[in-house]
Design an enzyme around this catalytic site. Structure first.
Site, PDB file in Angstrom:
ATOM      1  N   ASP A 179       0.615  -0.904  -0.217  1.00 42.56           N
ATOM      2  CA  ASP A 179       0.161   0.106   0.373  1.00 42.56           C
ATOM      3  C   ASP A 179       0.913   1.139   0.084  1.00 42.56           C
ATOM      4  OD1 ASP A 179      -2.054   1.919  -0.043  1.00 42.56           O
ATOM      5  OD2 ASP A 179      -1.894   1.711   2.165  1.00 42.56           O
ATOM      6  N   LEU A 180       0.599   2.544  -0.419  1.00 36.06           N
ATOM      7  CA  LEU A 180       1.341   3.937  -0.345  1.00 36.06           C
ATOM      8  C   LEU A 180       0.858   4.187   0.608  1.00 36.06           C
ATOM      9  CD1 LEU A 180       2.814   5.525  -1.988  1.00 36.06           C
ATOM     10  CD2 LEU A 180       0.797   6.138  -3.438  1.00 36.06           C
ATOM     11  N   ASP A 181      -0.080   5.543   1.453  1.00 39.18           N
ATOM     12  CA  ASP A 181      -0.082   5.650   2.241  1.00 39.18           C
ATOM     13  C   ASP A 181      -0.011   4.982   3.573  1.00 39.18           C
ATOM     14  OD1 ASP A 181      -0.633   7.691   0.622  1.00 39.18           O
ATOM     15  OD2 ASP A 181      -2.784   7.727   0.523  1.00 39.18           O
ATOM     16  N   THR A 225       1.129  10.409   3.681  1.00 35.06           N
ATOM     17  CA  THR A 225       0.408  11.802   3.031  1.00 35.06           C
ATOM     18  C   THR A 225      -1.194  11.309   4.191  1.00 35.06           C
ATOM     19  OG1 THR A 225      -0.563   9.989   1.330  1.00 35.06           O
ATOM     20  CG2 THR A 225       1.017  11.377   0.590  1.00 35.06           C
ATOM     21  N   LYS A 258      -8.907   6.045   5.461  1.00 34.95           N
ATOM     22  CA  LYS A 258      -7.515   5.346   5.442  1.00 34.95           C
ATOM     23  C   LYS A 258      -7.756   4.308   4.783  1.00 34.95           C
ATOM     24  CE  LYS A 258      -3.943   6.455   8.763  1.00 34.95           C
ATOM     25  NZ  LYS A 258      -2.732   6.096   9.500  1.00 34.95           N
ATOM     26  N   SER A 268      -2.235   0.592  -4.855  1.00 29.75           N
ATOM     27  CA  SER A 268      -3.499   1.938  -3.313  1.00 29.75           C
ATOM     28  C   SER A 268      -4.265   2.181  -3.845  1.00 29.75           C
ATOM     29  CB  SER A 268      -2.480   2.889  -3.894  1.00 29.75           C
ATOM     30  OG  SER A 268      -2.398   4.174  -3.158  1.00 29.75           O
ATOM     31  N   ALA A 269      -5.475   2.544  -3.012  1.00 32.31           N
ATOM     32  CA  ALA A 269      -6.586   3.521  -3.867  1.00 32.31           C
ATOM     33  C   ALA A 269      -6.528   5.032  -3.905  1.00 32.31           C
ATOM     34  CB  ALA A 269      -7.672   3.185  -2.402  1.00 32.31           C
ATOM     35  N   LYS A 299     -11.113  -0.767  -2.146  1.00 31.03           N
ATOM     36  CA  LYS A 299     -10.793  -1.935  -0.894  1.00 31.03           C
ATOM     37  C   LYS A 299     -11.720  -1.600   0.408  1.00 31.03           C
ATOM     38  CE  LYS A 299      -5.915  -1.370  -1.088  1.00 31.03           C
ATOM     39  NZ  LYS A 299      -4.471  -0.517  -0.208  1.00 31.03           N
ATOM     40  N   GLU A 305      -0.015  -3.669   4.500  1.00 30.18           N
ATOM     41  CA  GLU A 305      -0.570  -2.582   4.545  1.00 30.18           C
ATOM     42  C   GLU A 305      -0.935  -1.778   5.779  1.00 30.18           C
ATOM     43  OE1 GLU A 305      -3.048  -0.713   3.977  1.00 30.18           O
ATOM     44  OE2 GLU A 305      -4.016  -1.630   1.621  1.00 30.18           O
ATOM     45  N   ASP A 306      -1.793  -0.723   5.713  1.00 29.58           N
ATOM     46  CA  ASP A 306      -1.686   0.412   7.415  1.00 29.58           C
ATOM     47  C   ASP A 306      -3.477   0.709   7.253  1.00 29.58           C
ATOM     48  OD1 ASP A 306      -1.807   2.179   5.277  1.00 29.58           O
ATOM     49  OD2 ASP A 306      -2.015   3.570   7.319  1.00 29.58           O
TER      50      ASP A 306
END
Length: 232
Positions: A9-11, A17, A45, A114-115, A145, A169-170
């Site tokens: 995942d990104l954020d 971010t 998130k 990522s979303a 997601k 993932e966070d």
């Protein structure tokens, strides 16, 4: 030869971010007369921009026409872009670069799932874009997601079956999406929130080389046992 693949995942995993999303959503919420806190921001998130707006409007019991929705979504994105276009490599989270180096040494490919619709821009800003084998983002999927679509598409880019993919993932929705895809889920952050994950770490500095070697070893054992059964 290993058959592992990794999806990030990104954020909150590669960069943080969430603070910029919060500032952009807070500005919009203030204009709409909606009380919006950092605790509320946790609800957004791993969620698509459109769904995030739904959550925000529900919080304030505000209704918007379709035309107005598009206006405020664009307004929010412009505010967010104003922040992320100022990002640099110093905003990469602890342990990320070392983990990518480790995966490269082990020959394990990795992609982004990522979303965010700005994922490519963010990776470019922090000088990581060229390191990923591919990107699946909000521009690539039709379902958000916890639907597994983003991770299943990531597995295709990796040329791996879902059972051989590890997701970092966070967000709760992201952990659910990984599990729905039949993948191993590593929760990055508060384990009391991400308790559905298969493994939990505070950040990526806690992932060492032995973590992946254990999976590679398991794969080899499974392969050998499969070959043994075939010869019987």
């Amino acid at each position: 030869m290993n058959n592992l693949g990794v999806i990030f995942d990104l954020d909150g995993v590669i960069v943080d971010t969430a603070k910029y999303h919060f500032l952009a959503w807070k500005s919009l919420a203030d204009e709409l007369g909606i009380a919006f806190t950092e605790a509320h921001n946790e609800l957004l998130k791993g969620v698509s921009r459109e769904r995030s707006l739904d959550i925000l409007l529900d919080l304030g019991k505000v209704s918007l026409s379709d035309a107005k929705r598009q206006v405020v979504l664009e307004q929010k994105n412009k505010a967010y872009l104003n922040y992320i276009t100022k990002m640099g490599p110093e905003e990469i989270l602890a342990g990320v670069v070392q983990l990518l180096d480790r995966l490269d040494r082990l020959g394990i490919p990795y992609v982004l799932g990522s979303a965010s619709k700005n994922a490519s821009l963010i990776l470019k800003q922090v000088h990581l874009l060229e390191r990923f084998k591919g990107i699946v983002d909000g521009n690539s999927v039709s379902k958000a997601k916890p639907d597994p679509e983003v991770f299943l598409l990531g597995a295709k880019l990796l040329e791996r079956i879902p059972e051989h993919c590890i997701v970092f993932e966070d967000a709760i929705a992201g952990i659910e999406a990984a599990k729905n895809a039949g993948m191993m889920a590593v929760g990055v952050g508060d384990k009391t929130i991400l308790k559905a994950a298969d493994y939990n770490v505070n950040n990526l500095t806690e992932i060492n080389e032995g973590f992946f070697k254990a999976f590679i070893s398991d794969q080899r054992t499974d392969t050998n046992e499969s070959r043994l059964h075939k010869t019987r």
